[in-house]
Motif scaffolding. Structure first.
Motif, PDB file in Angstrom:
ATOM      1  N   LEU A  11       0.830  -1.197   0.000  1.00  0.00           N
ATOM      2  CA  LEU A  11       0.000   0.000   0.000  1.00  0.00           C
ATOM      3  C   LEU A  11       0.871   1.256   0.000  1.00  0.00           C
ATOM      4  O   LEU A  11       0.603   2.221  -0.722  1.00  0.00           O
ATOM      5  N   GLY A  12       1.931   1.223   0.798  1.00  0.00           N
ATOM      6  CA  GLY A  12       2.825   2.370   0.836  1.00  0.00           C
ATOM      7  C   GLY A  12       3.544   2.589  -0.473  1.00  0.00           C
ATOM      8  O   GLY A  12       3.599   3.711  -0.995  1.00  0.00           O
ATOM      9  N   MET A  13       4.076   1.520  -1.038  1.00  0.00           N
ATOM     10  CA  MET A  13       4.836   1.618  -2.288  1.00  0.00           C
ATOM     11  C   MET A  13       3.981   2.074  -3.461  1.00  0.00           C
ATOM     12  O   MET A  13       4.380   2.949  -4.244  1.00  0.00           O
ATOM     13  N   PHE A 130       5.456   5.056   6.192  1.00  0.00           N
ATOM     14  CA  PHE A 130       4.297   5.719   6.780  1.00  0.00           C
ATOM     15  C   PHE A 130       4.692   6.790   7.794  1.00  0.00           C
ATOM     16  O   PHE A 130       4.243   7.935   7.673  1.00  0.00           O
ATOM     17  N   ALA A 131       5.506   6.463   8.808  1.00  0.00           N
ATOM     18  CA  ALA A 131       5.966   7.503   9.731  1.00  0.00           C
ATOM     19  C   ALA A 131       6.968   8.419   9.043  1.00  0.00           C
ATOM     20  O   ALA A 131       6.950   9.638   9.224  1.00  0.00           O
ATOM     21  N   GLY A 132       7.848   7.835   8.230  1.00  0.00           N
ATOM     22  CA  GLY A 132       8.877   8.626   7.572  1.00  0.00           C
ATOM     23  C   GLY A 132       8.353   9.459   6.427  1.00  0.00           C
ATOM     24  O   GLY A 132       8.606  10.666   6.348  1.00  0.00           O
ATOM     25  N   THR A 213     -11.378  10.718  10.048  1.00  0.00           N
ATOM     26  CA  THR A 213     -10.935   9.335  10.245  1.00  0.00           C
ATOM     27  C   THR A 213      -9.438   9.277  10.487  1.00  0.00           C
ATOM     28  O   THR A 213      -8.972   8.586  11.404  1.00  0.00           O
ATOM     29  N   SER A 214      -8.672   9.996   9.682  1.00  0.00           N
ATOM     30  CA  SER A 214      -7.212   9.968   9.830  1.00  0.00           C
ATOM     31  C   SER A 214      -6.795  10.493  11.194  1.00  0.00           C
ATOM     32  O   SER A 214      -5.886   9.940  11.832  1.00  0.00           O
ATOM     33  N   ALA A 253      -1.591   2.680   8.300  1.00  0.00           N
ATOM     34  CA  ALA A 253      -1.553   2.560   6.844  1.00  0.00           C
ATOM     35  C   ALA A 253      -2.884   2.944   6.214  1.00  0.00           C
ATOM     36  O   ALA A 253      -2.942   3.790   5.315  1.00  0.00           O
ATOM     37  N   LEU A 254      -3.977   2.329   6.693  1.00  0.00           N
ATOM     38  CA  LEU A 254      -5.293   2.560   6.092  1.00  0.00           C
ATOM     39  C   LEU A 254      -5.988   3.787   6.673  1.00  0.00           C
ATOM     40  O   LEU A 254      -6.488   4.646   5.938  1.00  0.00           O
ATOM     41  N   GLY A 255      -6.034   3.841   8.004  1.00  0.00           N
ATOM     42  CA  GLY A 255      -6.805   4.891   8.652  1.00  0.00           C
ATOM     43  C   GLY A 255      -6.158   6.250   8.591  1.00  0.00           C
ATOM     44  O   GLY A 255      -6.842   7.271   8.414  1.00  0.00           O
TER      45      GLY A 255
END
Length: 278
Positions: A11-13, A130-132, A213-214, A253-255
């Motif tokens: 998902l990130g890529m 995600f954090a980076g 949501t995020s 990742a999703l939320g």
């Protein structure tokens, strides 16, 4: 856990990073944006192959793309000559995928890079997507859009917390806990500013839902991150890595990441070019 982590990394890529790159509105990134799907697809495939030469070669293709993205950071610094919080957040987003890609190449080759076992390398890959990347990018967008102290704090503390967590891998659990505290503070600032953005008159109903949501997910998932880091440092009971992947990892990742970049993409599309904040 392996299947879940692989899906999160994909998902990130394939979604979060390319969508985030479009939010930067930097013409010099146009070529990388066009090539990114061709570079990310081999990396995604490498996740599902057994460790070895083929998986390593495919991961290396992705790493080349991530390094090319990271090289845009010094070029941007030379051009802008700015150390504003927003720029620091952008530089973090540009360089973070290269850290993830380096960990991926090492893990797919079965090499314990810098003494880290393969399990830690596996989890480093999603962390820096995600954090980076995602969190730093969103923090920078919020900083520029709001122009507030909270925005500047978020744009500085998210990159700093990410860096401290990385340093903590080398130093020990207490340093990693310090990084988690700083990162959590920055993430909660992001959540606060995101809710403020959702309450303004600009976003439509769907965008407001994505922003809310995020923010809500981010508050909860960072509690899990703090509890895990505290448990690692003190030895008190704390979630397992499998449980963390299913809660903190999947939620972020999703939320958070996916909802955030989709919301900002919608905001960007609704804003006239001369008034854009991305």
């Amino acid at each position: 856990m392996t299947v879940l982590v692989n899906l999160i990394v994909m998902l990130g890529m394939l979604v979060v990073v390319p969508t985030g790159l479009r939010l930067m509105e930097a013409p010099e990134l146009d070529r990388i944006r066009r090539l990114w799907p061709l570079l990310a697809a081999p990396g995604a495939l490498a996740l599902w192959l057994p460790r070895g030469l083929t998986a390593t070669a495919l991961a290396t293709v992705y790493a080349l793309g991530a390094v090319a993205l990271a090289l845009q950071s010094p070029l941007r610094a030379a051009r802008t000559r700015s150390a504003r919080p927003t720029e620091i957040a952008v530089h973090t987003a540009l360089t973070a995928p290269s850290v993830a890609a380096l960990a991926l190449v090492a893990e797919r080759s079965g090499h314990e890079l810098f003494g880290f076992d393969l399990g830690i390398l596996t989890l480093t890959v999603p962390h820096f997507h995600f954090a980076g990347f995602a969190a730093a990018l969103v923090a920078g967008l919020l900083c520029r859009a709001t122009g507030t102290r909270a925005g500047r704090f978020a744009a500085l503390s998210v990159p700093l917390g990410t860096l401290l967590v990385l340093i903590g891998y080398f130093i020990g659990e207490w340093a990693e806990l310090a990084g988690a505290v700083v990162l959590t503070a920055g993430m909660w600032a992001v959540a606060h500013l995101t809710l403020r953005t959702a309450r303004t008159g600009g976003p439509d109903r769907a965008t407001r839902a994505l922003l809310r949501t995020s923010a809500a997910v981010l508050v909860a998932t960072m509690v899990f991150a703090l509890s895990w880091a505290l448990g690692e440092a003190t030895g008190i009971p704390h979630p397992t890595l499998t449980w963390m992947a299913a809660t903190h990892g999947l939620g972020n990742a999703l939320g958070f990441a996916l909802c955030s970049v989709l919301a900002w993409r919608r905001l960007q599309d609704r804003t006239p070019p001369e008034g854009r904040t991305a």
